[in-house]
Motif scaffolding. Structure first.
Motif: not given
Length: 289
Positions: A174-201
């Motif tokens: 659909e014409g999505c680039g890597y940055f858009r893919m990361l911020f619009h799709f990957v990170l919103p679906l990665s809440k578990a690991v983001m929350a875990t690493l947020a706690l670590f940091y």
């Protein structure tokens, strides 16, 4: 599914061990809390165990009225929040390309990451390097050295490697680039690991002690842990501004106990909200290499 006797015995043994370990961990904390809410007379006589005696809020009133403590508290809150956000951003930007098999230098970079995780930089060269880039006696030293951790990078990379390729391929069509893919799709679906690493940091940034001790001389930039160290080791700092009357209902021990509890309250408040993501994120980041 019926458990065997051996499995039941194992589960029972683990449960008993964890209960005993929890008791051993919480008893010192309860003792400190009880001391902070007890009068100085019973504390001086060592009568406080796991429950406050001659309950009083005088130690807490004195601590809460200390502007220097609040200044260090808000400085630590700011550095923890900003540092955690920057750390998650940098870790994601680093981990996402490393999770792609088509990235030519990914394997070599991962070898360097593992080496950096195993072999820590010697203290003297590290100190000279940090000072040479202008971070000596600079509050940014509370943030910048902590925004990328090799272990956390490996966890996030492993998590990203499990992301469905079909979804990425559909987005690319659909014409999505890597940055858009990361911020619009990957990170919103990665809440578990983001929350875990947020706690670590977040825990590392909140509890940091060595960096400010090495690199900060200006007391205006002392974070909470260094201020607590002053309270514990220097009676003149602890009792500064205290009334000189003999009817004070607090002393150095009760004030130190109150200060320690004051410092850990934010972590205790935040952790239950992240706990459900913590186990899930850590497990997902360790399934696939």
């Amino acid at each position: 599914m019926v458990e065997s006797k051996r499995e039941r015995a194992f589960v029972t043994g683990v449960t008993i061990f964890l209960i005993l370990f929890s008791i051993a961990a919480i008893v010192p904390l309860l003792s400190v809390i009880s001391t902070s809410f007890s009068s100085k007379s019973v504390v001086d006589m060592n009568l406080v165990t796991l429950w406050p005696k001659e309950f009083t809020l005088d130690s807490w009133k004195y601590i809460i009225d200390r502007p220097d403590l609040w200044k260090s508290f808000f400085l630590t809150v700011g550095t923890t929040v900003i540092g955690t956000v920057l750390a998650l951003l940098m870790t994601a930007l680093f981990a996402y390309p490393l999770s792609k098999s088509e990235f030519r230098w990914g394997s070599l970079i991962m070898v360097c990451v593992v080496i950096a995780m195993i072999f820590k930089a010697p203290i003297v060269p590290y100190f000279l390097t940090v000072r040479s880039i202008g971070l000596y006696d600079n509050p940014l030293v509370l943030i910048l050295p902590h925004i990328l951790n090799p272990f956390n990078l490996i966890i996030m990379r492993t998590f990203f490697k499990q992301f469905p390729k079909e979804l990425e391929e559909a987005a690319f069509l659909e014409g999505c680039g890597y940055f858009r893919m990361l911020f619009h799709f990957v990170l919103p679906l990665s809440k578990a690991v983001m929350a875990t690493l947020a706690l670590f940091y977040g825990v590392v940034l909140w509890n940091q002690f060595q960096h400010p001790l090495f690199f900060l001389q200006d007391t205006n930039w002392f974070p909470l842990q260094i201020k607590i160290r002053q309270f514990i080791t220097d009676d003149s700092v602890m009792m500064a501004g205290a009334a000189s009357t003999v009817d004070l209902n607090y002393n150095e021990r009760t004030l130190r106990a109150a200060t320690v509890i004051f410092a850990i309250i934010p972590i205790i408040i935040v952790y239950p909200f992240l706990q459900k993501y913590f186990v899930k994120g850590a497990m997902l980041g360790s399934v696939k290499g």
